[in-house]
Every structure is written in structure tokens, then in C-alpha cells.
Design a protein around this motif. Structure first.
Motif, mmCIF file in Angstrom:
data_model
loop_
_atom_site.group_PDB
_atom_site.id
_atom_site.type_symbol
_atom_site.label_atom_id
_atom_site.label_comp_id
_atom_site.label_asym_id
_atom_site.label_seq_id
_atom_site.Cartn_x
_atom_site.Cartn_y
_atom_site.Cartn_z
ATOM 1 N N CYS A 56 0.846 -1.191 0.000
ATOM 2 C CA CYS A 56 0.000 0.000 0.000
ATOM 3 C C CYS A 56 0.884 1.245 0.000
ATOM 4 O O CYS A 56 0.985 1.936 1.021
ATOM 5 C CB CYS A 56 -0.918 0.011 1.221
ATOM 6 N N PRO A 57 1.551 1.558 -1.123
ATOM 7 C CA PRO A 57 2.477 2.696 -1.119
ATOM 8 C C PRO A 57 1.738 3.994 -0.880
ATOM 9 O O PRO A 57 0.627 4.192 -1.381
ATOM 10 C CB PRO A 57 3.105 2.659 -2.517
ATOM 11 N N ALA A 58 2.363 4.883 -0.092
ATOM 12 C CA ALA A 58 1.740 6.161 0.258
ATOM 13 C C ALA A 58 1.464 6.966 -1.005
ATOM 14 O O ALA A 58 2.302 7.049 -1.902
ATOM 15 C CB ALA A 58 2.651 6.944 1.191
ATOM 16 N N GLY A 59 0.267 7.528 -1.076
ATOM 17 C CA GLY A 59 -0.081 8.381 -2.209
ATOM 18 C C GLY A 59 -0.470 7.642 -3.466
ATOM 19 O O GLY A 59 -0.637 8.244 -4.521
ATOM 20 N N ALA A 60 -0.602 6.303 -3.375
ATOM 21 C CA ALA A 60 -0.947 5.539 -4.575
ATOM 22 C C ALA A 60 -2.425 5.705 -4.907
ATOM 23 O O ALA A 60 -3.252 5.976 -4.036
ATOM 24 C CB ALA A 60 -0.624 4.066 -4.358
ATOM 25 N N ASP A 61 -2.729 5.554 -6.200
ATOM 26 C CA ASP A 61 -4.112 5.609 -6.665
ATOM 27 C C ASP A 61 -4.907 4.471 -6.013
ATOM 28 O O ASP A 61 -4.574 3.294 -6.205
ATOM 29 C CB ASP A 61 -4.101 5.445 -8.198
ATOM 30 N N PRO A 62 -5.957 4.799 -5.209
ATOM 31 C CA PRO A 62 -6.693 3.731 -4.503
ATOM 32 C C PRO A 62 -7.301 2.701 -5.459
ATOM 33 O O PRO A 62 -7.565 1.565 -5.063
ATOM 34 C CB PRO A 62 -7.794 4.494 -3.760
ATOM 35 N N GLU A 63 -7.507 3.086 -6.712
ATOM 36 C CA GLU A 63 -8.070 2.155 -7.699
ATOM 37 C C GLU A 63 -7.087 1.031 -8.031
ATOM 38 O O GLU A 63 -7.485 -0.037 -8.489
ATOM 39 C CB GLU A 63 -8.396 2.911 -8.988
ATOM 40 N N LEU A 64 -5.803 1.299 -7.848
ATOM 41 C CA LEU A 64 -4.779 0.362 -8.326
ATOM 42 C C LEU A 64 -4.237 -0.553 -7.237
ATOM 43 O O LEU A 64 -3.528 -1.510 -7.534
ATOM 44 C CB LEU A 64 -3.607 1.136 -8.958
ATOM 45 N N VAL A 65 -4.546 -0.256 -5.980
ATOM 46 C CA VAL A 65 -3.970 -1.071 -4.900
ATOM 47 C C VAL A 65 -5.007 -2.061 -4.377
ATOM 48 O O VAL A 65 -6.189 -1.978 -4.704
ATOM 49 C CB VAL A 65 -3.417 -0.196 -3.751
ATOM 50 N N ALA A 66 -4.528 -3.001 -3.553
ATOM 51 C CA ALA A 66 -5.413 -4.043 -3.042
ATOM 52 C C ALA A 66 -6.481 -3.452 -2.129
ATOM 53 O O ALA A 66 -6.287 -2.394 -1.520
ATOM 54 C CB ALA A 66 -4.590 -5.090 -2.287
ATOM 55 N N SER A 67 -7.632 -4.144 -2.015
ATOM 56 C CA SER A 67 -8.757 -3.617 -1.239
ATOM 57 C C SER A 67 -8.396 -3.445 0.230
ATOM 58 O O SER A 67 -8.933 -2.562 0.911
ATOM 59 C CB SER A 67 -9.958 -4.549 -1.385
ATOM 60 N N PHE A 68 -7.457 -4.266 0.741
ATOM 61 C CA PHE A 68 -7.114 -4.164 2.166
ATOM 62 C C PHE A 68 -6.337 -2.893 2.483
ATOM 63 O O PHE A 68 -6.062 -2.614 3.647
ATOM 64 C CB PHE A 68 -6.367 -5.400 2.672
ATOM 65 N N CYS A 69 -5.989 -2.088 1.476
ATOM 66 C CA CYS A 69 -5.265 -0.852 1.724
ATOM 67 C C CYS A 69 -6.199 0.263 2.197
ATOM 68 O O CYS A 69 -5.734 1.304 2.659
ATOM 69 C CB CYS A 69 -4.534 -0.398 0.462
ATOM 70 N N GLU A 70 -7.511 0.064 2.067
ATOM 71 C CA GLU A 70 -8.475 1.106 2.425
ATOM 72 C C GLU A 70 -8.264 1.616 3.840
ATOM 73 O O GLU A 70 -8.375 2.808 4.103
ATOM 74 C CB GLU A 70 -9.908 0.575 2.293
ATOM 75 N N ASP A 71 -7.971 0.693 4.777
ATOM 76 C CA ASP A 71 -7.813 1.088 6.175
ATOM 77 C C ASP A 71 -6.539 1.893 6.386
ATOM 78 O O ASP A 71 -6.427 2.639 7.349
ATOM 79 C CB ASP A 71 -7.765 -0.157 7.083
ATOM 80 N N ILE A 72 -5.574 1.718 5.523
ATOM 81 C CA ILE A 72 -4.260 2.325 5.737
ATOM 82 C C ILE A 72 -4.154 3.660 5.004
ATOM 83 O O ILE A 72 -3.693 4.639 5.556
ATOM 84 C CB ILE A 72 -3.144 1.374 5.257
ATOM 85 N N LEU A 73 -4.602 3.688 3.756
ATOM 86 C CA LEU A 73 -4.411 4.903 2.952
ATOM 87 C C LEU A 73 -5.398 5.996 3.354
ATOM 88 O O LEU A 73 -6.557 5.733 3.591
ATOM 89 C CB LEU A 73 -4.563 4.571 1.458
#
Lengths: 148, 151
Positions: free
Chosen positions: B134-151
Motif C-alpha cells: 500500500c504505497p503512500a499516495g498511490a491511486d486507490p483504484e490500483l492497490v489491493a482492497s485491504f489498503c483502504e484502512d491504511i491509505l
């Protein structure tokens, strides 16, 4: 180990020796090996091995793009989903499948007591198992590539 | 001056002249041991990535992130990286030895093989163990669904 050497060890005699005309070989190429299953398995093992090696180099680099950015990775991996690359992946999986199965055959030739005696039969087993695996993989992969 | 020619008796056991580790033997053993492991590991790799789910069309950043956020796949891919790359490099070394007669060219190719392998081993290892799903500032569309809590 003491060994009794029979026959002439040194080339000292200059007498003419009658050498019978050699019988025509029944084996193509005149060796135990050339042109038969053993040769072709070796040739295919080399060619598939080199092809897989160069793909591996590219594959490590393309996967390393996950460390660059999601966009960079997705753009490059998108190239793997095109029809031409899809067929390339089919060839790659075929090459890996043959190299893997023939590699196991080589290990059996090396370590199995009667491996050398059955190397020909094992080559046809390799081809048979390879065919079964490819029949299982090909339609599924083509559907994934071309949509279905 | 006469030089005495000594010949081993036929079928005399081969006497090794060089002392130390027999690298060619260990290379030969490595090809067989790593080969068996690679058959299993690569079969699993292809099955999960190209056969299950939507095959090649499912692979994107989020798919890889989902796998590599699991230590199991991190170590699985690390084993694949090391075993396959060294197996391939040793195979290429065999081929170079078979076809390149000139010692200087052989040396250049061997150096190229070792150098590229070292670079890719370091690169691949760093990628596998410093990867951020879940890289900081990444497009939420492109990362895994579990990144929602972090980003």
C-alpha cells in the motif's frame, strides 16, 4: 587395481593387418545416440533451457516494477495480456513443462538402477505427460487471453 | 635425456590430481536437487498465477500485492528466485563451456553470467522484502482492497 592388459599396448609392429569391411550400421548416423530419442531430448532440453533462462531475466525485472509504482507495473504487465504475448506464454509454459519432465527423466537415468535401459520409453512418457498437461492448460489460458 | 612414459593400468581408479572442493560435482548435484524443487515450485507458481481465477488477465499490482503481503509467498518467491536463477546460470555456463572454444571469450561470458546473476539476485531479494503493498499516495483504484484502512 591390478589389470591384465591384453593385446598390443604399443604401436611397434609395422605388419599389414587385414581389416574386415565394417558391416553397414543399422543405427542412423552410426553412433549409439545420434538421431534418436536421446539426441532429441538433449536438443530440446538445451533449447527450452536457454529460452526459459532469458525469460527469467526479463521476468525478474518486470516483477521488480512493483517496487517502482502500481502504474509502472500495470503498464508493463498489460503487455503480457495481449494476444501475441498470450501465445508466447503458451510456448513458455510448454517449454517449462518439457524441461521439467525431461529433467526428471535425466535424474532417473542418472540415479535409477535401470534408468539407462528405459531412457527411450521414459522419453515417450515425458511427451505423453507433457501432452496431457498442455491439453489441460491450453484451452483455459486461451480463454483467459482472448476472453470467453 | 629420456622421458619415461607412464600409463595407468586399464580400468585403474581415476586419481584426482587437484585437491579441495570438487565444484563441478557440486554443480552437477545442485542441478538435480534444485531441479526437483523447481518442478514443484514452478508448477505451483504457474497454477496459482496462470490457471486459477482469471489466469494472466487477473495479474496486476493489486494481485501481486495481495500475494507478497503474505510471508508465505514472499519466501516462496524468494526460493524461486534463488533456485531458478542459479540453476539457469549454471546451465548457461555449461553451454558456454560446450560451444566457446576461446578461453578469453569464455572468461568474458562467465563474468557476464556471474555479474548479471548477482545483480538480479540482489534486486529480486530487495524487491521481495522491502515491498510495500500500500504505497503512500498511490491511486486507490490500483492497490489491493485491504489498503483502504491504511491509505
Amino acid at each position: 587395481m591390478p589389470a591384465k592388459a591384453s593385446g598390443a599396448g604399443a604401436m611397434s609392429s609395422s605388419a599389414t593387418i587385414e581389416v574386415p569391411v565394417p558391416r553397414r550400421s543399422v543405427i542412423p548416423g552410426g553412433t549409439l545416440y545420434r538421431g534418436n530419442e536421446g539426441m532429441w531430448s538433449w536438443v530440446l532440453h538445451r533449447i527450452t533451457g536457454v529460452a526459459i533462462y532469458f525469460f527469467l531475466l526479463v521476468h525478474i525485472l518486470d516483477t521488480a516494477l512493483v517496487r517502482v509504482s502500481p502504474e509502472a507495473y500495470n503498464i508493463v504487465i498489460g503487455a503480457y495480456k495481449t494476444p501475441i504475448m498470450g501465445l508466447g506464454e503458451l510456448a513458455l509454459v510448454g517449454a517449462i513443462g518439457f524441461h521439467a519432465l525431461n529433467g526428471l527423466r535425466i535424474i532417473l537415468v542418472d540415479f535409477w538402477g535401470v534408468g539407462t535401459r528405459h531412457q527411450k520409453a521414459m522419453f515417450y512418457v515425458v511427451l505423453g505427460v507433457w501432452l496431457v498437461l498442455m491439453i489441460g492448460f491450453t484451452p483455459r489460458h486461451l480463454i483467459n487471453v482472448f476472453g470467453g | 635425456m629420456t622421458t619415461e612414459l607412464t600409463l595407468d593400468a586399464p580400468r585403474a581408479p581415476h586419481a584426482r590430481t587437484k585437491r579441495g572442493i570438487n565444484w563441478e560435482k557440486w554443480g552437477w548435484i545442485y542441478m538435480r536437487v534444485s531441479g526437483v524443487l523447481l518442478v514443484v515450485l514452478i508448477f505451483g507458481h504457474l497454477f496459482v498465477n496462470l490457471f486459477l481465477g482469471d489466469g494472466v488477465s487477473q495479474i496486476d499490482f493489486a494481485f501481486v500485492a495481495g500475494k507478497l503481503s503474505d510471508p508465505f509467498w514472499q519466501w516462496y518467491d524468494f526460493a524461486l528466485l534463488v533456485l531458478a536463477l542459479v540453476h539457469g546460470t549454471n546451465g548457461m555456463r555449461t553451454i558456454v563451456n560446450d560451444y566457446v572454444a576461446k578461453a578469453s571469450v569464455r572468461r568474458i561470458l562467465h563474468t557476464a553470467l556471474v555479474a548479471s546473476t548477482a545483480v538480479l539476485l540482489v534486486l529480486g531479494t530487495l524487491v521481495l522484502f522491502t515491498f510495500d503493498p500500500c504505497p503512500a499516495g498511490a491511486d486507490p483504484e490500483l492497490v489491493a482492497s485491504f489498503c483502504e484502512d491504511i491509505l
